[in-house]
Design a protein around this motif. Structure first.
Motif, PDB file in Angstrom:
ATOM      1  N   CYS A  78       0.840  -1.200   0.000  1.00  0.00           N
ATOM      2  CA  CYS A  78       0.000   0.000   0.000  1.00  0.00           C
ATOM      3  C   CYS A  78       0.876   1.251   0.000  1.00  0.00           C
ATOM      4  N   PRO A  79       0.620   2.209  -0.893  1.00  0.00           N
ATOM      5  CA  PRO A  79       1.429   3.432  -0.938  1.00  0.00           C
ATOM      6  C   PRO A  79       1.145   4.375   0.229  1.00  0.00           C
ATOM      7  N   PHE A  80       0.058   4.117   0.966  1.00  0.00           N
ATOM      8  CA  PHE A  80      -0.311   5.014   2.067  1.00  0.00           C
ATOM      9  C   PHE A  80       0.222   4.544   3.422  1.00  0.00           C
ATOM     10  N   CYS A  81       0.110   3.224   3.700  1.00  0.00           N
ATOM     11  CA  CYS A  81       0.505   2.749   5.036  1.00  0.00           C
ATOM     12  C   CYS A  81       1.629   1.726   5.011  1.00  0.00           C
ATOM     13  N   GLY A  82       1.984   1.222   3.827  1.00  0.00           N
ATOM     14  CA  GLY A  82       3.102   0.285   3.737  1.00  0.00           C
ATOM     15  C   GLY A  82       2.757  -1.161   4.013  1.00  0.00           C
ATOM     16  N   GLU A  83       1.468  -1.465   4.260  1.00  0.00           N
ATOM     17  CA  GLU A  83       1.070  -2.847   4.507  1.00  0.00           C
ATOM     18  C   GLU A  83       0.838  -3.581   3.192  1.00  0.00           C
ATOM     19  N   LYS A  84       0.832  -4.917   3.274  1.00  0.00           N
ATOM     20  CA  LYS A  84       0.512  -5.730   2.110  1.00  0.00           C
ATOM     21  C   LYS A  84      -0.917  -5.435   1.674  1.00  0.00           C
ATOM     22  N   GLY A  94      -4.783  -5.146  -5.282  1.00  0.00           N
ATOM     23  CA  GLY A  94      -4.683  -4.083  -6.274  1.00  0.00           C
ATOM     24  C   GLY A  94      -5.681  -2.961  -6.156  1.00  0.00           C
ATOM     25  N   ASP A  95      -6.875  -3.243  -5.582  1.00  0.00           N
ATOM     26  CA  ASP A  95      -7.905  -2.203  -5.524  1.00  0.00           C
ATOM     27  C   ASP A  95      -8.148  -1.657  -4.129  1.00  0.00           C
ATOM     28  N   GLU A  96      -7.535  -2.279  -3.117  1.00  0.00           N
ATOM     29  CA  GLU A  96      -7.828  -1.849  -1.748  1.00  0.00           C
ATOM     30  C   GLU A  96      -6.743  -2.329  -0.799  1.00  0.00           C
ATOM     31  N   CYS A  97      -6.411  -1.487   0.168  1.00  0.00           N
ATOM     32  CA  CYS A  97      -5.483  -1.911   1.227  1.00  0.00           C
ATOM     33  C   CYS A  97      -6.291  -2.707   2.242  1.00  0.00           C
ATOM     34  N   ASP A  98      -6.507  -3.986   1.943  1.00  0.00           N
ATOM     35  CA  ASP A  98      -7.415  -4.810   2.732  1.00  0.00           C
ATOM     36  C   ASP A  98      -6.815  -5.275   4.049  1.00  0.00           C
ATOM     37  N   GLN A  99      -5.491  -5.173   4.212  1.00  0.00           N
ATOM     38  CA  GLN A  99      -4.869  -5.621   5.458  1.00  0.00           C
ATOM     39  C   GLN A  99      -4.264  -4.469   6.268  1.00  0.00           C
ATOM     40  N   GLY A 100      -4.471  -3.254   5.782  1.00  0.00           N
ATOM     41  CA  GLY A 100      -3.908  -2.105   6.481  1.00  0.00           C
ATOM     42  C   GLY A 100      -4.913  -1.002   6.690  1.00  0.00           C
ATOM     43  N   CYS A 101      -4.727   0.118   5.993  1.00  0.00           N
ATOM     44  CA  CYS A 101      -5.524   1.321   6.242  1.00  0.00           C
ATOM     45  C   CYS A 101      -6.903   1.294   5.616  1.00  0.00           C
ATOM     46  N   LYS A 157      -7.789   1.931   2.541  1.00  0.00           N
ATOM     47  CA  LYS A 157      -8.023   2.912   1.481  1.00  0.00           C
ATOM     48  C   LYS A 157      -8.252   2.238   0.123  1.00  0.00           C
ATOM     49  N   HIS A 158      -9.123   2.857  -0.667  1.00  0.00           N
ATOM     50  CA  HIS A 158      -9.326   2.433  -2.054  1.00  0.00           C
ATOM     51  C   HIS A 158      -8.070   2.778  -2.857  1.00  0.00           C
ATOM     52  N   LEU A 159      -7.640   1.862  -3.698  1.00  0.00           N
ATOM     53  CA  LEU A 159      -6.459   2.081  -4.527  1.00  0.00           C
ATOM     54  C   LEU A 159      -6.860   2.110  -5.996  1.00  0.00           C
ATOM     55  N   GLU A 160      -6.409   3.123  -6.683  1.00  0.00           N
ATOM     56  CA  GLU A 160      -6.650   3.233  -8.112  1.00  0.00           C
ATOM     57  C   GLU A 160      -5.635   2.361  -8.863  1.00  0.00           C
ATOM     58  N   PRO A 161      -5.960   1.949 -10.100  1.00  0.00           N
ATOM     59  CA  PRO A 161      -5.001   1.168 -10.898  1.00  0.00           C
ATOM     60  C   PRO A 161      -3.651   1.876 -10.989  1.00  0.00           C
ATOM     61  N   GLY A 162      -2.582   1.118 -10.753  1.00  0.00           N
ATOM     62  CA  GLY A 162      -1.244   1.664 -10.862  1.00  0.00           C
ATOM     63  C   GLY A 162      -0.696   2.273  -9.580  1.00  0.00           C
ATOM     64  N   GLU A 163      -1.542   2.430  -8.531  1.00  0.00           N
ATOM     65  CA  GLU A 163      -1.066   3.067  -7.296  1.00  0.00           C
ATOM     66  C   GLU A 163      -0.250   2.120  -6.424  1.00  0.00           C
ATOM     67  N   ILE A 164      -0.525   0.824  -6.478  1.00  0.00           N
ATOM     68  CA  ILE A 164       0.121  -0.123  -5.574  1.00  0.00           C
ATOM     69  C   ILE A 164       1.619  -0.203  -5.864  1.00  0.00           C
ATOM     70  N   LYS A 165       2.421  -0.316  -4.813  1.00  0.00           N
ATOM     71  CA  LYS A 165       3.872  -0.405  -4.958  1.00  0.00           C
ATOM     72  C   LYS A 165       4.310  -1.867  -5.019  1.00  0.00           C
ATOM     73  N   ASP A 166       5.442  -2.094  -5.675  1.00  0.00           N
ATOM     74  CA  ASP A 166       6.028  -3.434  -5.811  1.00  0.00           C
ATOM     75  C   ASP A 166       4.979  -4.452  -6.262  1.00  0.00           C
ATOM     76  N   PRO A 167       4.288  -4.193  -7.378  1.00  0.00           N
ATOM     77  CA  PRO A 167       3.207  -5.083  -7.804  1.00  0.00           C
ATOM     78  C   PRO A 167       3.708  -6.469  -8.207  1.00  0.00           C
ATOM     79  N   VAL A 168       2.930  -7.475  -7.812  1.00  0.00           N
ATOM     80  CA  VAL A 168       3.231  -8.869  -8.155  1.00  0.00           C
ATOM     81  C   VAL A 168       2.002  -9.472  -8.820  1.00  0.00           C
TER      82      VAL A 168
END
Length: 666
Positions: A144-150, A153-160, A162-173
């Motif tokens: 997650c680019p906001f809180c750093g948790e795993k 692609g569309d949501e920081c489901d294990q952290g903050c 927040k809704h994530l837009e396409p391309g926002e996620i870091k280190d995509p796998v």
């Protein structure tokens, strides 16, 4: 009674898994609300449907080797049948993949384009070079680019969260092949959510429903609205107009399903769908609190932008726990509606009662089998059931039926008071308070029959005994009509025991204080059965076995996740080193500052072995050191490596024979 028709909807169940008690937290209260309004004489249309699009369904279908439509149809039938078993009665239960929703979604999107609320933009999106495809949000995971948790692609489901837009996620796998994804440019379409800030200033303060929905949405508005990417690179879904390579985001076509299902209801019944979606008739959404943003922010903006009426109320439920543990399918903290409940022959009315009576609708509902047993036994069996059976048994056996008397004004007044309290609570979405008002009338009936003891009165004053029983029968009639919205199956059984041949669901609340259809009463039966201790132990055992299996599975997966390849191990550089100097680090009882000879270089290493070795006994020892670790500071002292040791007593790893300092460990 309201002269204006009302449309009530429920959040759409997603068709890639079976129904569980968490789903029922939304649907049972909505059904209770609809049934009660109809008893008040209100005209209510109740619609829902299954949510059939989005990446998770595609992934699940691919794993089974079937089409997304086949999977959607399977779980659509499952939810439809399960809701009916739980006595949840929709006027229409549709599918978002049916033609009516495809057509309505395209019409809404085209209207948004015409009104300049949609624009195109080149964005960087996750692309998997191995799979040679752009990756939709649920095919990607990363950081997650906001809180750093795993995050997915569309949501920081294990952290903050927040809704994530396409391309926002870091280190995509890539979740398909597990390889690293990269960012590549692609054209997508965005909804100008930022156009509607002013609209929300007037809309949200007047939005009816539960305060948690209103307050949560207001917080998002204060943070500022961001435009939403509303297209995805998928073949499964509603095609974006004139772009066959793109489908609309599932959160566009799913809520539009509410409109489509209302259209389907209107086509079947001759009703008017536009009075709700283009007129003034209220629309009330029942949802879970995890989708408040979509229903209170994104959805009203879509409707406003396309020229439709906005919802009048959003009723958001609290979450569900299982035995005070966070609800989790993967960890076994789940109660499946069919496997764990209905298939065991347990009454849908009992579960409906538990869900509605446990706590306020906006608070967390905790399900435990012991609490379930206590509520059924103490309230349904011992309070309502006990009063009903005592009254009917005495009236049928001792008096031959309904005594020919008018009930006392005190009795009819108490019934009308209970109706008024219940209605007020329900119209404010306070369902537990409504159940408490109904149950208080049952308690009143128990106290009344116990204090007046007609079984004693009949010995000396039959007329007075008959009047008491007539009052009790009136209370029973009022209770059965009130309980119908709550426990409809048992209420109909009780209605027939009162001598009626009609359906209790068709009765207006005003009938609670009127007479009886027949003076003759059939022989009553026990309406509710107690839940025995051995059954509770059996149900708890099933739950515990599931939890234990989930723990074993998680441990196995974690173990597998920790496995590394030979190539990964080869990256670790191990060398034999000789210690030539060691000293304590001031302020630390565990750390030693150690100087080692690596043959072609000398290094300083900090090691936590002070409790096991004195500096003097380390001098001259050969040890194994990890030499390619990034430098770290411990107690302010830089360490450039790690000395390896084994066990609780930190036995140093060394070579069996003398080896030159700097020799690699292979």
């Amino acid at each position: 009674m309201s002269d204006t028709p009302v449309l009530v909807t429920c959040g759409l169940p997603y068709t890639n898994g079976p129904c569980h008690i968490g789903h029922l937290r939304t649907y049972v209260p909505a059904d209770f609300y609809v049934r009660f309004l109809r008893h008040c004489g209100d005209e209510v249309v109740f619609v829902c449907g299954s949510d059939n699009h989005g990446t998770p369904i595609v992934i699940s279908a691919e794993a089974e080797g079937i089409t997304p439509r086949e999977m959607s149809e399977r779980y659509h039938r499952h939810f439809d049948e399960t809701f009916k078993k739980m006595l949840i009665s929709f006027d229409r239960f549709g599918m978002t993949d049916d033609p009516s929703n495809h057509a309505r979604t395209k019409e809404v999107v085209e209207k948004l384009i015409q009104n300049d609320h949609i624009y195109k933009k080149i964005i960087s999106q996750s692309y998997c070079p191995e799979c040679d495809m752009f990756l939709p949000d649920r095919y990607v995971e990363g950081i997650c680019p906001f809180c750093g948790e795993k995050a997915r692609g569309d949501e920081c489901d294990q952290g903050c969260g927040k809704h994530l837009e396409p391309g926002e996620i870091k280190d995509p796998v890539c979740k398909i092949c597990g390889g690293n994804a990269e960012l590549r440019d692609q054209e997508h379409f965005f909804f100008r959510l930022s156009d509607f800030n002013e609209m929300f200033e007037g809309y949200l303060p007047d939005l009816k429903g539960t305060s948690n929905a209103r307050n949560y949405a207001s917080g998002w508005i204060r943070e500022g609205l961001h435009d939403w990417c509303i297209t995805r690179t998928l073949k499964w879904g509603v095609k974006f107009p004139e772009h066959d390579d793109l489908v609309v985001y599932v959160w566009v076509d799913a809520p539009i399903g509410y409109i489509a299902f209302t259209e389907e209801w209107a086509e079947k019944t001759g009703g008017n769908w536009e009075q709700f979606w283009k007129g003034d008739s209220p629309v009330i959404h029942f949802i879970g609190q995890d989708i408040i943003y979509h229903h209170c922010v994104f959805w009203p903006a879509l409707l406003e932008g396309a020229g439709y009426s906005k919802p009048d109320a959003v009723v958001a439920s609290g979450m569900v726990k299982i035995d005070d543990k966070t609800f989790s399918k993967s960890r076994g903290y789940v109660v499946w509606t069919n496997d764990d409940y209905l298939d065991l022959g347990l009454s849908p009315d009992y579960l409906r009662y538990y869900i509605l009576s446990y706590t306020s609708h906006t608070k967390e509902l905790n399900f435990s089998w012991k609490e379930y047993q206590a509520r059924v036994n103490n309230e349904l069996v011992d309070t309502f059931g006990n009063f009903l059976y005592r009254t009917l048994h005495f009236a049928s056996k001792k008096l031959g039926g309904v005594p020919d008397y008018t009930p006392d004004e005190e009795i009819t007044g108490r019934i009308e008071e209970a109706i008024s309290e219940t209605e007020a609570a329900i119209r404010e979405y306070e369902f537990k308070s409504a159940v408490d008002s109904i149950m208080s009338l049952a308690s009143y009936g128990n106290i009344y029959i116990q204090n007046n003891a007609p079984w004693k009165l009949i010995k000396d004053d039959r007329e007075k005994a008959e009047k008491v029983v007539r009052n009790c029968l009136q209370i029973a009639k009022g209770l059965v009509i009130l309980f119908d919205s709550l426990i409809p199956e048992k209420a109909q059984e009780a209605w027939e025991m009162l001598g009626f041949t009609t359906s209790v669901k068709d009765q207006n609340l005003s009938e609670s204080v009127t007479g009886f259809e027949s003076e003759i009463l059939p022989k009553p039966s026990i309406l509710f059965e107690k839940i025995e201790d051995e059954k509770v132990e059996e149900y708890e055992k099933t739950l515990n076995i599931r939890i234990e299996e989930a723990v074993r599975k998680e441990n196995k997966e974690n173990k597998e996740d920790n496995m590394i390849t030979i190539d990964e191990f080869a990256k670790v550089e191990l060398k034999v080193a000789k210690i030539y100097e060691a000293e304590p680090i001031e302020g630390s009882k565990k750390l030693l500052k150690i100087q080692v000879d690596l043959g072609d270089e000398k290094r300083q290493v900090v090691s936590g072995i002070a409790p096991f070795y004195t500096p003097e006994e380390l001098i001259g020892k050969s040890v194994v050191v990890v030499t390619n670790l990034k430098p770290a500071k411990l107690f302010g002292v830089e360490s450039n490596g790690m000395i390896l040791a084994a066990g609780d007593d930190a036995s140093l790893l060394t070579s069996l024979r003398d080896v030159e300092a700097g020799t690699k460990v292979l």
